[in-house]
Enzyme design. Sequence first.
Site, PDB file in Angstrom:
ATOM      1  CD  GLU A  60      -1.665  -2.507   1.216  1.00 60.06           C
ATOM      2  OE1 GLU A  60      -0.574  -2.768   1.806  1.00 60.06           O
ATOM      3  OE2 GLU A  60      -2.462  -3.506   1.062  1.00 60.06           O
ATOM      4  CD  GLN A  82      -7.773  -6.404  -2.058  1.00 63.46           C
ATOM      5  OE1 GLN A  82      -7.181  -6.849  -1.267  1.00 63.46           O
ATOM      6  NE2 GLN A  82      -7.897  -6.551  -3.413  1.00 63.46           N
ATOM      7  CG  PHE A  83     -11.020  -4.237   2.282  1.00 62.38           C
ATOM      8  CD1 PHE A  83     -12.454  -4.585   2.970  1.00 62.38           C
ATOM      9  CD2 PHE A  83     -10.406  -5.425   1.808  1.00 62.38           C
ATOM     10  CE1 PHE A  83     -13.100  -5.884   2.210  1.00 62.38           C
ATOM     11  CE2 PHE A  83     -11.040  -6.277   1.217  1.00 62.38           C
ATOM     12  CZ  PHE A  83     -12.350  -6.446   1.407  1.00 62.38           C
ATOM     13  CG  HIS A 129     -11.488  -7.407   5.525  1.00 59.75           C
ATOM     14  ND1 HIS A 129     -10.697  -8.480   6.502  1.00 59.75           N
ATOM     15  CD2 HIS A 129     -11.146  -7.835   4.197  1.00 59.75           C
ATOM     16  CE1 HIS A 129      -9.875  -9.031   5.589  1.00 59.75           C
ATOM     17  NE2 HIS A 129     -10.166  -8.834   4.395  1.00 59.75           N
TER      18      HIS A 129
END
Lengths: 324, 343
Positions: A60, A82-83, A129
Site C-alpha cells: 500500500e 482494497q479495504f 476489513h
Amino acid sequence: MPEMNLIQAVTSTLDAMLASDERVVVLGEDVGKNGGVFRATDGLFDKYGGDRVMDTPLAESGIIGTSIGMAIGGLRPIAEIQFMGFLYPGLDQLISHAGRMAARSSGQVRVPLVVRVPFGGGIRAPEQHADSAEAYLVHTPGLKVVVPSTPYDAKGLLYAALQDPDPVVFMEPIRLYRMGRQEVPPDAYVVPIGSARVAREGTDVTVVTWGNMVALAEKTAEALKGEVSVEILDLRSLFPLDREAIWRSVNKTGRALVLQEAPLTAGLAGEISALIQDGAFWSLQAPVARVAGPDVPYPPYAWEDMYLPTPERLQAAIRRTLED
Amino acid sequence: MDWPLVQVLGTKRDKKADVELATALYRDMILLRSFDERAINLQRQGRIGTFAPSLGQEASEIGSAHALRRSDWMVPSYRDHGALFVHGVPLENVLLFAMGRAASLSSAVKALPTAIPIATQLLHAVGVAIASRRLGQEDVALTYFGDGATSEGDFHEALNFAGVYKAPVIFFCQNNGWAISVPRAHQTASETLAQKALAYGVEGARVDGNDALAVHQVVSEAVARARAGEGPTLVEAVTYRMGPHTTSDDPSRYRPDDEYLDWKTHRDPLLKLGGFLLERGVASEALLNTWAEEARARVQAGVDAAEAVPMVRPRGMFEHVYDEMPSVLHEELQAIEEVTPDA
Ligand SMILES: Cc1ncc(C[n+]2csc(CCOP(=O)(O)OP(=O)(O)O)c2C)c(N)n1
Ligand SMILES: [Mg+2]
C-alpha cells in the site's frame, strides 16, 4: 436516464474517465483482470489494458507513493486501496507527502491524486476489513476527504476529485455499494467538494452524518415519522466541511445529533459538535448529542450488530435531545 | 554473484579519462565543499538552522548528478545539496531551506522537494519515471538515499515496483558507513547493498563513491539503460561521511577515530580527483587554488542572496496547502495575522 447502484456509478465513471483522458490511470491490488475485489473496476482491464488499469504488487505504501510520483509526473492516477483497514501502510505517504507536497514546495509541486478506499462495516467481513478511519485523514492537512452515500453523488464527487488539483481520498461505503438504485445522468457532472446535502428535511432535530450512517439515519427518521421531524444532513465532504450547511440546519432545528460509525473518542463527530457550538450555540435547545461506535477495535463480526449504531440507539438518542 | 567495486582513478582506466569532464566534476566538488564549510559556519553563528554536510561525499553527489540531462527528474534527500546545484537549483534556495523556509526547489528545475522521512522519496522517483514513460518522454529519474534507508520498507517497495514496471529510475545509494550513529553492519546482514538488486530482478552496481569518474561512469551507464527502456538500476556508492550527521551531531560519541582518519587522509574525493588533474597536467596547484577561491565567491553570492530575502509572513504558511484556500484556513490565517506585527 440509467438507474444504477453506487458501485455501478463508480465503475461507469471510471470507465468514462479512462475513455476521455489519456492521463488517467487506475491502479491497485486486483483491479485488473479480476476487476477489484468488489468489482469496482469490472471490465476496465479488458477495455483499456494493463498499462491503464494496473494490477500493482501487494504494497500500500508502494501504491500511494508511486501514485504521488505519477501525479507529479503528469498522470492522473486513481489508486484503489482494497479495504480501509489496509490503508495504514500507506498513511505515511499520505501524511508525509501527499498532504504536504504543495505546501513545502510553495505550490511548485502539486499532487492531483485520487485514492479510492472502500470502508465501513455491516457486511460480515473477516476481521480488520470494516474500519472507518476517516479521522486520521481529516486530521491530515493538505488532504481532502469525500464520501458519497448515493449513486448520484458517487459519480459527481468522483469527477470533482479527479478534477481537483489537490489529493483527494474518496471513501466508498461498502454496505451501500449495492443497497439502492438511483437515476444517474449519463454525462459528466460535478458535485462540488465541500458541499453537504440535505438528505431529508425536518424541523425538530438535525442528524449530521455521512457514508453508511446516512441510510441508518433515514431508516430511523422514517420510523419516527409523526413523532419527531428529523432533518438529515449528509456531509459528503469530510474535509473541507460545509460548515454553513451544518449551522443553517442546526440554527433552524435547534437540536443536533452527530452520527458516526467510527469509535467515539477524537472522532469527527467531536469536531462537528465543537463547530456547532461555534456557529449555532444560541439556537441550541439541548446539548449536542453523539452516537458512534464504542472505543473498542472494530470487533469480529459476531459482535458487529452490537458495535454498529442501530436504529434503536439512534431513536433513543434523538428522543433524549427532545427532553426538557 | 560478485559485486566488484568499480574504480577509475588510480587504475589503468584513468588513462582514457575525459579531462574536461574531470575538470567540470572537480569544480563542482570544490563548490560543494566550500558551500559545506560556509554552511557549518553560518549554523554556528545562528544564521541558518540544522544543516547536513556532504563532507567526504562530494564525488558521489557531483559525479552522479552530472550523468543526468536537465530534463531528467532528480529526487533528493536532505544531504544532496551538491546534486541539486548541478541540476540547476540555486545555492541560495538550499540555504533558504536550511533557514527554515520551503523546500529547496526552483520552478525551472525538475527536482522534487528534499525528502525528510527516510526512503519515502524512492517511490516518488518510481512514479515520475512511470509517468515519463507513459507520456512518451525519454526522461529518467535519479533518486538519492543512504545506507540506512535500505532498511526501510519503502526502499523495498520502490525497488519491487520499479522492477515489475521496468521503470526508468536509478536508485543511487550513498553508503557512507553510518546512519547517524548506527554503522552499516547493523543495518543489514547482506555483504553489500548492491546485491539487494538481485532480489528484485533489477540491475545492481557497486562503485567507489569517492572516485568521481567511476561514479559518473556507472551512473551514466545506468541512465543509458533506463533511457533505452531496459529498466532500473540500484547503484551502491561506497563512500564515507567525514563530517557529523548534521550540525546537531557529535560523531566522537560513536565513531572510531582511526576509521575517520584513514578515509580523510587516504580517500578524500577532492584530493583524489585533484591529484589526477595535477598528474595529467590539466591543472596546477595555483589553478586549483583559483578555482577554490572562485567557489568561495559563488558561495558568498548565494549567502548574500539568501539573506536578502524578506522575512516570512503568516500567509506563506497557508497559501499553498490547497490550491484554493478553504474558508477554515482563511479564518485561521486571519486570526494569526491579527496578532502578528507587519503581517
Ligand atoms: C522515517 C524516518 N525515520 C527516522 C528519521 C531520522 N533520521 C534522519 S537521518 C537518519 C539516518 C539516515 O541514514 P542514511 O540512510 O544512511 O543516510 P545518511 O544520513 O547517512 O546520508 C535518521 C535515522 C527520519 N528522517 N525518517
Ligand atoms: Mg548513511
